[in-house]
Scaffold this motif. Structure first.
Motif, PDB file in Angstrom:
ATOM      1  N   SER A   1       0.851  -1.194   0.000  1.00  0.00           N
ATOM      2  CA  SER A   1       0.000   0.000   0.000  1.00  0.00           C
ATOM      3  C   SER A   1       0.886   1.243   0.000  1.00  0.00           C
ATOM      4  O   SER A   1       1.705   1.438   0.903  1.00  0.00           O
ATOM      5  CB  SER A   1      -0.922  -0.001   1.231  1.00  0.00           C
ATOM      6  OG  SER A   1      -1.814  -1.093   1.187  1.00  0.00           O
ATOM      7  N   HIS A   2       0.707   2.084  -1.003  1.00  0.00           N
ATOM      8  CA  HIS A   2       1.545   3.273  -1.193  1.00  0.00           C
ATOM      9  C   HIS A   2       1.182   4.396  -0.225  1.00  0.00           C
ATOM     10  O   HIS A   2       0.202   4.318   0.524  1.00  0.00           O
ATOM     11  CB  HIS A   2       1.420   3.776  -2.639  1.00  0.00           C
ATOM     12  CG  HIS A   2       0.019   4.115  -3.047  1.00  0.00           C
ATOM     13  ND1 HIS A   2      -0.672   5.205  -2.549  1.00  0.00           N
ATOM     14  CD2 HIS A   2      -0.842   3.498  -3.913  1.00  0.00           C
ATOM     15  CE1 HIS A   2      -1.871   5.265  -3.088  1.00  0.00           C
ATOM     16  NE2 HIS A   2      -2.015   4.230  -3.917  1.00  0.00           N
TER      17      HIS A   2
ATOM     18  N   PHE B   1     -11.091   1.618   3.179  1.00  0.00           N
ATOM     19  CA  PHE B   1     -10.183   0.840   2.329  1.00  0.00           C
ATOM     20  C   PHE B   1      -9.617  -0.350   3.092  1.00  0.00           C
ATOM     21  O   PHE B   1      -9.384  -1.415   2.512  1.00  0.00           O
ATOM     22  CB  PHE B   1      -9.048   1.712   1.796  1.00  0.00           C
ATOM     23  CG  PHE B   1      -8.423   1.155   0.554  1.00  0.00           C
ATOM     24  CD1 PHE B   1      -8.983   1.370  -0.688  1.00  0.00           C
ATOM     25  CD2 PHE B   1      -7.265   0.387   0.634  1.00  0.00           C
ATOM     26  CE1 PHE B   1      -8.414   0.834  -1.839  1.00  0.00           C
ATOM     27  CE2 PHE B   1      -6.682  -0.148  -0.512  1.00  0.00           C
ATOM     28  CZ  PHE B   1      -7.254   0.080  -1.751  1.00  0.00           C
ATOM     29  N   ALA B   2      -9.411  -0.199   4.383  1.00  0.00           N
ATOM     30  CA  ALA B   2      -8.957  -1.326   5.202  1.00  0.00           C
ATOM     31  C   ALA B   2     -10.005  -2.440   5.210  1.00  0.00           C
ATOM     32  O   ALA B   2      -9.653  -3.630   5.195  1.00  0.00           O
ATOM     33  CB  ALA B   2      -8.657  -0.859   6.618  1.00  0.00           C
ATOM     34  N   GLU B   3     -11.266  -2.078   5.225  1.00  0.00           N
ATOM     35  CA  GLU B   3     -12.336  -3.082   5.157  1.00  0.00           C
ATOM     36  C   GLU B   3     -12.291  -3.818   3.822  1.00  0.00           C
ATOM     37  O   GLU B   3     -12.489  -5.037   3.778  1.00  0.00           O
ATOM     38  CB  GLU B   3     -13.700  -2.411   5.335  1.00  0.00           C
ATOM     39  CG  GLU B   3     -13.951  -1.836   6.726  1.00  0.00           C
ATOM     40  CD  GLU B   3     -14.268  -2.909   7.764  1.00  0.00           C
ATOM     41  OE1 GLU B   3     -14.420  -4.089   7.383  1.00  0.00           O
ATOM     42  OE2 GLU B   3     -14.358  -2.551   8.959  1.00  0.00           O
ATOM     43  N   LYS B   4     -12.027  -3.081   2.738  1.00  0.00           N
ATOM     44  CA  LYS B   4     -11.911  -3.701   1.414  1.00  0.00           C
ATOM     45  C   LYS B   4     -10.726  -4.665   1.377  1.00  0.00           C
ATOM     46  O   LYS B   4     -10.814  -5.789   0.852  1.00  0.00           O
ATOM     47  CB  LYS B   4     -11.743  -2.615   0.352  1.00  0.00           C
ATOM     48  CG  LYS B   4     -11.493  -3.134  -1.080  1.00  0.00           C
ATOM     49  CD  LYS B   4     -10.042  -2.985  -1.455  1.00  0.00           C
ATOM     50  CE  LYS B   4      -9.779  -3.248  -2.919  1.00  0.00           C
ATOM     51  NZ  LYS B   4     -10.169  -4.551  -3.441  1.00  0.00           N
ATOM     52  N   MET B   5      -9.602  -4.245   1.960  1.00  0.00           N
ATOM     53  CA  MET B   5      -8.423  -5.107   2.005  1.00  0.00           C
ATOM     54  C   MET B   5      -8.708  -6.359   2.840  1.00  0.00           C
ATOM     55  O   MET B   5      -8.302  -7.474   2.466  1.00  0.00           O
ATOM     56  CB  MET B   5      -7.258  -4.338   2.611  1.00  0.00           C
ATOM     57  CG  MET B   5      -6.775  -3.169   1.784  1.00  0.00           C
ATOM     58  SD  MET B   5      -5.435  -3.602   0.660  1.00  0.00           S
ATOM     59  CE  MET B   5      -4.091  -3.773   1.821  1.00  0.00           C
TER      60      MET B   5
ATOM     61  N   GLY C   1      -5.010   9.130  -6.230  1.00  0.00           N
ATOM     62  CA  GLY C   1      -5.438   9.928  -7.381  1.00  0.00           C
ATOM     63  C   GLY C   1      -5.161   9.166  -8.661  1.00  0.00           C
ATOM     64  O   GLY C   1      -5.295   7.947  -8.706  1.00  0.00           O
ATOM     65  N   THR C   2      -4.738   9.870  -9.696  1.00  0.00           N
ATOM     66  CA  THR C   2      -4.513   9.237 -11.000  1.00  0.00           C
ATOM     67  C   THR C   2      -3.053   9.216 -11.422  1.00  0.00           C
ATOM     68  O   THR C   2      -2.695   8.506 -12.362  1.00  0.00           O
ATOM     69  CB  THR C   2      -5.323   9.962 -12.089  1.00  0.00           C
ATOM     70  OG1 THR C   2      -4.938  11.353 -12.116  1.00  0.00           O
ATOM     71  CG2 THR C   2      -6.824   9.868 -11.814  1.00  0.00           C
TER      72      THR C   2
ATOM     73  N   HIS D   1      -3.681   1.032  -6.759  1.00  0.00           N
ATOM     74  CA  HIS D   1      -3.518   2.485  -6.855  1.00  0.00           C
ATOM     75  C   HIS D   1      -4.826   3.094  -6.347  1.00  0.00           C
ATOM     76  O   HIS D   1      -5.836   3.094  -7.044  1.00  0.00           O
ATOM     77  CB  HIS D   1      -3.242   2.902  -8.299  1.00  0.00           C
ATOM     78  CG  HIS D   1      -2.842   4.337  -8.430  1.00  0.00           C
ATOM     79  ND1 HIS D   1      -2.293   4.852  -9.592  1.00  0.00           N
ATOM     80  CD2 HIS D   1      -2.889   5.377  -7.552  1.00  0.00           C
ATOM     81  CE1 HIS D   1      -2.042   6.144  -9.419  1.00  0.00           C
ATOM     82  NE2 HIS D   1      -2.399   6.473  -8.189  1.00  0.00           N
ATOM     83  N   ARG D   2      -4.776   3.615  -5.126  1.00  0.00           N
ATOM     84  CA  ARG D   2      -6.008   4.091  -4.501  1.00  0.00           C
ATOM     85  C   ARG D   2      -6.479   5.396  -5.133  1.00  0.00           C
ATOM     86  O   ARG D   2      -5.678   6.250  -5.526  1.00  0.00           O
ATOM     87  CB  ARG D   2      -5.791   4.306  -2.989  1.00  0.00           C
ATOM     88  CG  ARG D   2      -5.348   3.069  -2.245  1.00  0.00           C
ATOM     89  CD  ARG D   2      -5.371   3.289  -0.728  1.00  0.00           C
ATOM     90  NE  ARG D   2      -4.571   4.420  -0.292  1.00  0.00           N
ATOM     91  CZ  ARG D   2      -3.267   4.351  -0.005  1.00  0.00           C
ATOM     92  NH1 ARG D   2      -2.608   3.208  -0.159  1.00  0.00           N
ATOM     93  NH2 ARG D   2      -2.616   5.421   0.405  1.00  0.00           N
ATOM     94  N   PRO D   3      -7.791   5.584  -5.206  1.00  0.00           N
ATOM     95  CA  PRO D   3      -8.328   6.846  -5.748  1.00  0.00           C
ATOM     96  C   PRO D   3      -8.130   7.999  -4.775  1.00  0.00           C
ATOM     97  O   PRO D   3      -7.826   7.796  -3.592  1.00  0.00           O
ATOM     98  CB  PRO D   3      -9.809   6.534  -5.943  1.00  0.00           C
ATOM     99  CG  PRO D   3     -10.108   5.437  -4.971  1.00  0.00           C
ATOM    100  CD  PRO D   3      -8.863   4.623  -4.867  1.00  0.00           C
TER     101      PRO D   3
END
Length: 235
Positions: free
Chosen positions: A57-58, A107-111, A64-65, A97-99
Motif C-alpha cells: 500500500s503506497h 479501504f482497510a475493510e476492502k483489504m 489519485g490518478t 492504486h487508490r483513488p
C-alpha cells in the motif's frame, strides 16, 4: 571398419520420444510454478493456494490518478519502480492504486475482504503479508485490526504516525517488521506494539539516509534489501 547396431540403438527412436515427453513434462511443471511472482494492480481472478501473497500500500501522495506524483521537498514518488523492485519469484505482489480522497478505514475493510477471499480459497494465513508506507502503513495496520489474525504478517514502512497515536484503539496482530528513517518525523512502531498483546514477533530497524520521509519514495537498497529478505523467509 564394421559398424554393428546394438539392440539399444535400434530402439533409440521410442527412447528419444520418451525423453522428449519427460522434458516437456518438466518444462510444463516448472512453467506452471513460475507463475508465482506476478504483479497485480487489481485483486487476481485466479488464486493459487500454495503461494504467497504480498499487499503493498503506497503513501498518501499517490492517491489519485498520477502514479509518479512529486513532493516539493522529497521529490517524485516512484510507485511503478517500487512495484517492480518489490516483485520476486516466490510471492505474488498486489499493489492497488487508490483513488483520491480514499477513506483509510473503508479501504482497510476492502483489504480485509480481499484477504478473507484468499483464506477462503485455501491460501495459508502465514503466507499473506500486509506491507505499507506512511498512509499505506496505517491502512495495513487498520486491516490487521479488522482481521485480528495472529498468523498474517505486517511490514510497516514509516507508518506509525500521529494518526496511530491519536487512535489508540487500533492494534497490530501477527508478526511485525518495521523500518523507519532516523531523519523522519515518523519514528518507531514500538508504541503500537506495546498496546497490541497479540503481536507474535516484532523486529524493527532504523535507516539513516538523511532523506526524511522521502527515503521510501524510491526503491533504495537501504529499505528494499531488508524488506525483501524478510518477505523471502527471514520473517
Amino acid at each position: 571398419m564394421l559398424f554393428i547396431k546394438s539392440p539399444l540403438m535400434q530402439s533409440s527412436r521410442p527412447y528419444q520420444g520418451i525423453c522428449r515427453f519427460l522434458a516437456f513434462l518438466v518444462f510444463t511443471l516448472l512453467s506452471a510454478r513460475s507463475i508465482a511472482g506476478e504483479l497485480y494492480s487489481d485483486f487476481p481472478e485466479k488464486i493459487r493456494p500454495g503461494e504467497k501473497y504480498v499487499f503493498y500500500s503506497h503513501g498518501f501522495i499517490v492517491e489519485g490518478t498520477n502514479p509518479r506524483p512529486e513532493n516539493k521537498r522529497w521529490g517524485v514518488y516512484e510507485f511503478p519502480a517500487i512495484k517492480r523492485a518489490l516483485t520476486a519469484p516466490n510471492y505474488n505482489l498486489i499493489a492497488y492504486h487508490r483513488p483520491a480522497k480514499t477513506n483509510p478505514v473503508a479501504f482497510a475493510e476492502k483489504m480485509a475482504d480481499d484477504i478473507r477471499t484468499l483464506l477462503a480459497r485455501g491460501v495459508k494465513a502465514q503466507d499473506i503479508y500486509l506491507m505499507g508506507f506512511s498512509r499505506g502503513g496505517a491502512i495495513s495496520i487498520l486491516t490487521s485490526n479488522v482481521l485480528k489474525q495472529d498468523k498474517i504478517n505486517l511490514v510497516i514502512l514509516a507508518g506509525c504516525s500521529k494518526y496511530m497515536k491519536n487512535n489508540s484503539q487500533y492494534r497490530m496482530y501477527g508478526k511485525v517488521y518495521s523500518i523507519y528513517e532516523t531523519s523522519d518525523g515518523v519514528g518507531s512502531c514500538q508504541f503500537v506494539v506495546d498496546r497490541s498483546p497479540r503481536v507474535q514477533a516484532f523486529e524493527e530497524i532504523a535507516i539513516s539516509t538523511g532523506k526524511e520521509h522521502g527515503a521510501f519514495y524510491r526503491p533504495i537498497p537501504q529499505w528494499l534489501v531488508p524488506v525483501k529478505k524478510w518477505l523471502n523467509g527471514a520473517g
